[in-house]
Design an enzyme around this catalytic site. Structure first.
Site, PDB file in Angstrom:
ATOM      1  CG  HIS A   1      -1.940  -1.121   1.195  1.00  0.00           C
ATOM      2  ND1 HIS A   1      -3.104  -1.106   0.455  1.00  0.00           N
ATOM      3  CD2 HIS A   1      -1.914  -2.323   1.821  1.00  0.00           C
ATOM      4  CE1 HIS A   1      -3.758  -2.245   0.636  1.00  0.00           C
ATOM      5  NE2 HIS A   1      -3.048  -2.995   1.459  1.00  0.00           N
TER       6      HIS A   1
ATOM      7  CG  ASN B   1      -7.804  -4.753   0.694  1.00  0.00           C
ATOM      8  OD1 ASN B   1      -7.087  -3.797   0.955  1.00  0.00           O
ATOM      9  ND2 ASN B   1      -7.442  -6.001   0.931  1.00  0.00           N
TER      10      ASN B   1
END
Length: 750
Positions: free
Chosen positions: A73, A146
């Site tokens: 990320h 997510n």
């Protein structure tokens, strides 16, 4: 108890750390600086002196400006806003943020890709992080989720292996932000539990059109605890107000080169112009008794709870309306934690969640360099922090007094523990027993059933895009044994899917039914889509469902033009009235019409080109329209870029339109040739092809088979006084987003 907060509370808190430029320059300890441009030297041409403390401080800070990027990320973008509860969940939880209807809780939301570095492109095919922090009156609550509701693995102990496999290969650091390489598929082909997630990643979900057309999920099963101490399981969902919409793969790859900041730029510009990004918070609430009756385990992060079994209750709205002041201080330094929960919410025994709970705290210390990272402005809660933790690297808080322990009498017994009856956090007293074993539960053993459910639930075009994505990625795998192992897995999901991928890889098909593949990542094929439409497989581990609602993003989505961008192709002498009418109609629906000219600046009569045919591209827009104006059209007819804009938009299933003389540009393009060869004549009803689209133009605002067929394909033309109606039709077409029914699109040479 903290004072009552609202949507502006965190903004006010952060404002305490915002320091505008002062009038007088100082060093970091307040000493006035007389010269910031020259080092202290021994003579005008002499060596620099060691005593130059101003130089040393400036270079020292520069050398340490970058902190380690996130292992995963790393590439992210974020914004501020608020969450407002619309329906109380008091029957399920005593968490204030889920009880108090109408309260606006400040939020900070970070979107990200998983595999790439900070310098990678936004539009890589990847899982998207969707991390939401709420600065509640009971402390920070983070939903670290997510855009896909399941994950590759079932146990956190495998996470390092997964990430090592998907990252650039260690011997050459290639490829960046891509899973299309040997090490990833070597791992995946030996990890059957990944098959459900793999189907999501190869669907269009992995290449969202924008952050606010992306769904979000908490992934794991959590607990809600009510005032009576009763527990219910819960799954968290973020449902985008604009619906779920995606790019197409060819388009996503082109955008990566044309504008690698496509997603973050879209969010930034939307908010800077006064717009918002919006979602609804939804929950699936169910009991442990319900869960035990299903043929899958809700503690298995590779499985979802189909909405057909437990509908999503929409209970609040999330609105992002303020950009960051400083990317590093906020977006880069924010430290989300799965363990940031508030009283009334608790964890389940999901082994992936349990491992994440252990990992995140360790990660923050590594990245931010100090146990005092919660004191950074973006991380500190709105409630007053009071405990006996002291000192450490870069401590901000000055704690007076002699007491730093509990229990104590010298400090009056403060800070004191908060009993559960007064709102103190208490873990749910779940009964736990059993031998200590390294073992996976039998209820986690079905790795293909929900992958089949996802496949069965796709529309034909979505199935074809999954096949094309697999064709593309596996064709990049150099080791044949790995490709064949992957085909074996795909065959267990659906043999027709496996066959279509096999044909593209030069392998024998696994089914008697095949069609010529449309091409990895390029054009859609009507024959392939028709074949895949009929290809279904009986499911398991899916609550006896063979097809589930809400998995397809082509069905049941809102139709809105809000947030869409239209390229208006123009040159000097363009029909300004038409341009302004189009822009006004788009603006009324929350869309933007941007003039793309043969040069920047004034094109006449108040029309200004903000982009040029050379510095932008059709893939950066959601539709293309050519207005009239004889001189403008003559110029565009000499520019191949104008034809390329129309061709790319048409190939990527976007609306295209033309007004007045602009119809001739569309007519002369490759799009016009295809349309003329496949559109019946509106005048004589013979079914023969029309000679020009202008002929169809007069019918497009009235009736007839030619007009209807063009409109069904998202092609809107207006002439002979019908431009006003055509503009409204074009805006309506924009809200439809994509037109997958275009014939012979593979012939477009872009």
């Amino acid at each position: 108890m903290a004072k009552k907060s609202d949507a502006q509370s965190k903004q006010a808190d952060l404002a305490r750390a915002v320091t505008p430029p002062g009038k007088a320059m100082t060093d970091n300890l307040g000493h006035p600086v007389s010269d910031d441009q020259n080092s202290l030297r021994a003579g005008p041409r002499g060596p620099t002196l060691l005593e130059d403390f101003l130089l040393r401080e400036k270079i020292h800070h520069f050398d340490h400006e970058r902190i380690p990027e996130r292992v995963v990320h790393a590439r992210g973008a974020a914004a501020h806003g608020y969450f407002e509860l619309t329906t109380s969940l008091s029957q399920y939880t005593h968490a204030q943020v889920l009880n108090e209807v109408g309260v606006q809780t400040p939020v900070f939301v970070r979107f990200s890709t998983v595999a790439g570095s900070r310098g990678s492109a936004d539009t890589a095919r990847d899982v998207r992080g969707f991390a939401v922090r709420m600065y509640t009156q009971q402390g920070n609550w983070d939903i670290v989720g997510n855009n896909i509701p399941v994950f590759f693995i079932q146990d956190a102990i495998k996470f390092p292996d997964l990430i090592h496999s998907v990252k650039p290969e260690p011997h050459n650091e290639i490829p960046q932000a891509a899973s299309a390489h040997d090490t990833f598929y070597d791992f995946i082909s030996l990890t059957p539990e990944s098959m459900h997630m793999l189907m999501w990643v190869h669907s269009d979900r992995a290449i969202p059109r924008s952050f606010d057309t992306m769904e979000g999920f908490g992934v794991h099963t959590f607990r809600l605890i009510n005032a009576a101490g009763e527990s219910h399981f819960v799954k968290f969902h973020w449902k985008p107000a604009l619906g779920v919409h995606s790019l197409v793969w060819d388009e996503a790859q082109r955008i990566a080169g044309k504008d690698p900041d496509f997603h973050r730029r879209n969010m930034w510009e939307t908010i800077e112009k006064g717009g918002t990004l919006e979602w609804e918070l939804g929950v699936q609430v169910f009991t442990s008794e319900q869960a035990l009756k299903w043929d899958f385990d809700v503690l298995d992060a590779s499985k979802l709870v189909p909405e057909d079994l437990v509908p999503v209750q929409r209970i609040g709205k999330l609105v992002l309306n303020r950009n960051t002041e400083n990317y590093f201080a906020e977006t880069e330094q924010v430290a989300f934690m799965t363990t940031n929960i508030v009283p009334g919410i608790d964890f389940s025994d999901d082994p992936l969640l349990q491992g994440r709970n252990f990992s995140y705290l360790d990660t923050q210390l590594s990245r931010l360099g100090s146990p005092n990272w919660p004191e950074l402005p973006i991380n500190r809660p709105l409630v007053t922090v009071s405990n006996n933790q002291r000192d450490g690297h870069m401590r901000h808080t000055i704690n007076p007094g002699r007491v730093s322990y509990f229990p104590n009498t010298l400090g009056g017994g403060l800070p004191a523990e908060v009993p559960a009856s007064a709102g103190g956090f208490v873990s749910y007293p779940e009964q736990v027993s059993g031998p200590k074993l390294r073992i996976r539960a039998d209820s986690f053993a079905d790795h293909y059933g929900q992958a089949r459910l996802f496949w069965n639930s796709m529309t034909p075009i979505e199935k074809e895009h999954i096949a094309h994505s697999l064709q593309f990625e596996l064709s990049k795998v150099e080791t044949r044994d790995i490709r064949v192992r992957m085909l074996d897995h795909l065959e267990r999901i659906n043999e027709v899917l496996a066959s279509q991928v096999a044909l593209a890889l030069g392998e024998p098909p696994r089914s008697k039914q095949t069609a010529e593949p449309g091409g990895a990542g390029s054009a859609d094929s009507a024959a392939e889509a028709a074949l895949l439409a009929k290809a279904t497989t009986p499911t398991t581990a899916s609550g006896k469902l063979q097809r589930a609602k809400a998995l397809s993003q082509e069905e049941g989505q809102p139709k809105s033009a809000k947030g869409r961008k239209v390229a208006i192709l123009a040159a000097d002498g363009v029909n300004a009235a038409q341009v302004k009418a189009v822009q006004a109609a788009l603006e009324a629906k929350g869309a933007v019409g941007e003039v793309v000219g043969n040069h920047l600046g004034d094109l006449g009569d108040g029309v200004t080109a903000t982009k040029t045919l050379g510095n932008t591209d059709a893939v950066l827009f959601d539709a293309v329209l050519v207005p009239g104006g004889a001189k403008s059209v003559q110029t565009l007819m000499r520019r191949g870029d104008a034809f390329a804009f129309l061709g790319e938009a048409f190939k990527h299933a976007k609306p295209v339109g033309a007004l007045g003389e602009g119809v001739e540009v569309l007519t002369a393009s490759e799009v016009g040739r295809l349309l003329r060869s496949g559109t019946p004549n509106a005048a004589d009803k013979s079914g023969d092809a029309v000679g020009t689209l202008s002929q169809v133009g007069s019918a497009a605002v009235a009736s007839g088979p030619a007009a209807a067929q063009l409109a069904e394909q998202g092609v809107i033309v207006g002439s002979n006084g019908g431009t006003d109606a055509a503009i409204q039709k074009f805006v309506a077409a924009l809200a439809h987003h994509r037109y997958w029914n275009r014939p012979q699109v593979a012939q477009i040479p872009v």
